[in-house]
Design an enzyme around this catalytic site. Structure first.
Site, PDB file in Angstrom:
ATOM      1  N   TYR A  94       3.428   1.369  -7.372  1.00 35.68           N
ATOM      2  CA  TYR A  94       2.275   0.457  -7.468  1.00 35.68           C
ATOM      3  C   TYR A  94       1.655   0.266  -6.081  1.00 35.68           C
ATOM      4  O   TYR A  94       0.445   0.437  -5.901  1.00 35.68           O
ATOM      5  CB  TYR A  94       2.725  -0.889  -8.036  1.00 35.68           C
ATOM      6  N   SER A  99      -5.256  -4.671  -4.987  1.00 35.76           N
ATOM      7  CA  SER A  99      -4.244  -5.731  -5.050  1.00 35.76           C
ATOM      8  C   SER A  99      -3.963  -6.130  -3.607  1.00 35.76           C
ATOM      9  O   SER A  99      -4.261  -5.355  -2.685  1.00 35.76           O
ATOM     10  CB  SER A  99      -2.967  -5.168  -5.678  1.00 35.76           C
TER      11      SER A  99
HETATM   12  P1  NAD Z   1      -3.962  -6.133 -17.758  1.00 38.75           P
HETATM   13  O1  NAD Z   1      -2.691  -5.500 -18.140  1.00 38.75           O
HETATM   14  O2  NAD Z   1      -4.569  -7.142 -18.659  1.00 38.75           O
HETATM   15  O3  NAD Z   1      -5.094  -5.039 -17.483  1.00 38.75           O
HETATM   16  C1  NAD Z   1      -4.860  -3.692 -17.294  1.00 38.75           C
HETATM   17  C2  NAD Z   1      -5.774  -2.951 -18.251  1.00 38.75           C
HETATM   18  O4  NAD Z   1      -5.700  -1.542 -17.965  1.00 38.75           O
HETATM   19  C3  NAD Z   1      -5.349  -3.134 -19.715  1.00 38.75           C
HETATM   20  O5  NAD Z   1      -6.486  -3.449 -20.482  1.00 38.75           O
HETATM   21  C4  NAD Z   1      -4.789  -1.790 -20.109  1.00 38.75           C
HETATM   22  O6  NAD Z   1      -4.969  -1.479 -21.474  1.00 38.75           O
HETATM   23  C5  NAD Z   1      -5.625  -0.876 -19.219  1.00 38.75           C
HETATM   24  N1  NAD Z   1      -5.028   0.422 -19.048  1.00 38.75           N
HETATM   25  C6  NAD Z   1      -3.731   0.711 -18.784  1.00 38.75           C
HETATM   26  N2  NAD Z   1      -3.569   2.038 -18.743  1.00 38.75           N
HETATM   27  C7  NAD Z   1      -4.784   2.588 -18.977  1.00 38.75           C
HETATM   28  C8  NAD Z   1      -5.240   3.914 -19.066  1.00 38.75           C
HETATM   29  N3  NAD Z   1      -4.420   4.944 -18.908  1.00 38.75           N
HETATM   30  N4  NAD Z   1      -6.561   4.127 -19.320  1.00 38.75           N
HETATM   31  C9  NAD Z   1      -7.404   3.090 -19.510  1.00 38.75           C
HETATM   32  N5  NAD Z   1      -7.011   1.808 -19.429  1.00 38.75           N
HETATM   33  C10 NAD Z   1      -5.718   1.575 -19.179  1.00 38.75           C
HETATM   34  O7  NAD Z   1      -3.709  -6.773 -16.335  1.00 38.75           O
HETATM   35  P2  NAD Z   1      -4.725  -7.220 -15.191  1.00 38.75           P
HETATM   36  O8  NAD Z   1      -3.954  -8.120 -14.311  1.00 38.75           O
HETATM   37  O9  NAD Z   1      -6.007  -7.681 -15.747  1.00 38.75           O
HETATM   38  O10 NAD Z   1      -4.919  -5.848 -14.385  1.00 38.75           O
HETATM   39  C11 NAD Z   1      -6.195  -5.303 -14.090  1.00 38.75           C
HETATM   40  C12 NAD Z   1      -6.176  -4.695 -12.721  1.00 38.75           C
HETATM   41  O11 NAD Z   1      -5.975  -5.737 -11.761  1.00 38.75           O
HETATM   42  C13 NAD Z   1      -5.049  -3.685 -12.494  1.00 38.75           C
HETATM   43  O12 NAD Z   1      -5.553  -2.585 -11.780  1.00 38.75           O
HETATM   44  C14 NAD Z   1      -4.064  -4.458 -11.646  1.00 38.75           C
HETATM   45  O13 NAD Z   1      -3.289  -3.629 -10.833  1.00 38.75           O
HETATM   46  C15 NAD Z   1      -5.005  -5.322 -10.836  1.00 38.75           C
HETATM   47  N6  NAD Z   1      -4.364  -6.488 -10.235  1.00 38.75           N
HETATM   48  C16 NAD Z   1      -3.850  -7.490 -11.017  1.00 38.75           C
HETATM   49  C17 NAD Z   1      -3.253  -8.583 -10.398  1.00 38.75           C
HETATM   50  C18 NAD Z   1      -2.674  -9.725 -11.167  1.00 38.75           C
HETATM   51  O14 NAD Z   1      -2.001 -10.569 -10.557  1.00 38.75           O
HETATM   52  N7  NAD Z   1      -2.892  -9.818 -12.474  1.00 38.75           N
HETATM   53  C19 NAD Z   1      -3.159  -8.639  -9.006  1.00 38.75           C
HETATM   54  C20 NAD Z   1      -3.673  -7.601  -8.253  1.00 38.75           C
HETATM   55  C21 NAD Z   1      -4.287  -6.538  -8.885  1.00 38.75           C
END
Ligand code: NAD
Length: 270
Positions: free
Chosen positions: A164, A151
């Site tokens: 986080y 992130s």
């Molecule tokens: P999201 O909530 O759709 O994806 C997160 C996924 O992780 C979900 O499918 C959830 O079921 C899964 N998950 C949660 N706990 C878990 C576990 N214990 N075991 C296996 N899977 C698990 O949201 P996203 O934005 O697609 O997030 C994906 C990644 O991107 C994350 O690591 C998040 O920190 C990172 N990220 C997202 C953003 C944003 O703005 N959306 C920005 C920076 C980083």
């Protein structure tokens, strides 16, 4: 020939958001994709439905996709996830450590179980998966690729989200350490650091025009990103075009890390 033809890829948290877009993009580039999903009591139904939707899209593209349930924070689950993937395919080429969660609370009110869970999924989970991947890569002596999703908060502090930010900074350090430790064995380890991306993680503001405009006002390019824009960078890093890149974090954030406050000069009269 497609860039990822025949590559076997495991994407954690692959049933929604960035993970889902990554699974689809990898399949589109010719890879076989194992989609890990987490089936907690609370989100099992939605996650499974999303995972199956992902699979049906990949199937149209003719790949050998598979679903693997498991909690990345659990050592037992991660070992089983890898056993299932290796039993089905015999080898793994790319791991994408994507699963992640966040929790909001002022630090002085943060419950320890909330802190521990964020660290367990985002950092311990990525470590457990990377450890299994490295064991396999070393066993078959063919190298391999580990990609991580941090992130912008790998480096930018995030008040009210201390675990986080700590987990993502830790994951960046873990990635660079693994990159150095295993560079000589043909294992490349890189990281994508997304800015504000429209996914279920951001449902609180993404679907509300007023809140979304406020978020986008902080982004130099003036808009939030799409999951596909992150997936494209993962696909590049997994391809041979990135063969000489290891230990790097690529920020994909519309300029968020450029400090939008400095768009117009304010700190000096000269
Ligand atoms: P999201 O909530 O759709 O994806 C997160 C996924 O992780 C979900 O499918 C959830 O079921 C899964 N998950 C949660 N706990 C878990 C576990 N214990 N075991 C296996 N899977 C698990 O949201 P996203 O934005 O697609 O997030 C994906 C990644 O991107 C994350 O690591 C998040 O920190 C990172 N990220 C997202 C953003 C944003 O703005 N959306 C920005 C920076 C980083």
């Amino acid at each position: 020939m497609k860039r990822l033809e025949g590559k076997n890829v495991l994407v954690t948290g692959g049933s929604t958001g960035i993970g889902r877009a990554t699974a689809i993009r990898f399949a589109d580039e010719g890879a076989n994709v194992a989609i890990n999903y987490h089936s907690s009591e609370r989100e099992a139904e939605i996650t499974l439905e999303e995972a199956q939707k992902t699979c049906s899209i990949i199937r149209e593209k003719g790949c050998r996709e598979m679903l693997v349930q498991g909690d990345v924070a659990s050592e037992e689950d991660v070992e089983r996830i890898f056993r299932e993937v290796l039993k089905a395919w015999g080898r793994l080429d790319v791991l994408v450590n994507n699963a992640g969660i966040q929790t909001e609370s002022p630090t002085h009110e943060m419950a320890m179980d909330a802190y521990d869970r964020v660290l367990a999924v985002n950092l311990r989970g990525a470590f457990l998966c990377a450890r299994e991947a490295v064991r396999h890569f070393l066993d078959r002596r063919g190298g391999g690729i580990i990609l991580n999703n941090t992130s912008v908060h790998e480096t930018i502090p995030k008040p009210h989200y201390a675990p986080y930010a700590a987990s993502k900074a830790g994951l960046g350090a873990l990635a660079r350490t693994l990159a150095l430790e295993y560079a000589g064995q043909g294992i490349r380890v890189n990281t994508v650091a997304p800015g504000a991306i429209v996914t279920p993680l951001n449902r609180e503001w993404a679907g509300d025009p007023e809140k979304r405009a406020a978020v986008e006002g902080h982004i130099p390019m003036g808009r939030a990103g799409e999951p596909e824009e992150i997936a494209a960078v993962f696909a590049f890093l997994a391809s041979d075009e990135a063969a000489y890149i290891t230990g790097q974090t690529i920020y994909v954030d519309g300029g968020l890390t450029l400090c939008a406050d400095f768009r117009t000069p304010w700190s000096s009269g000269t």
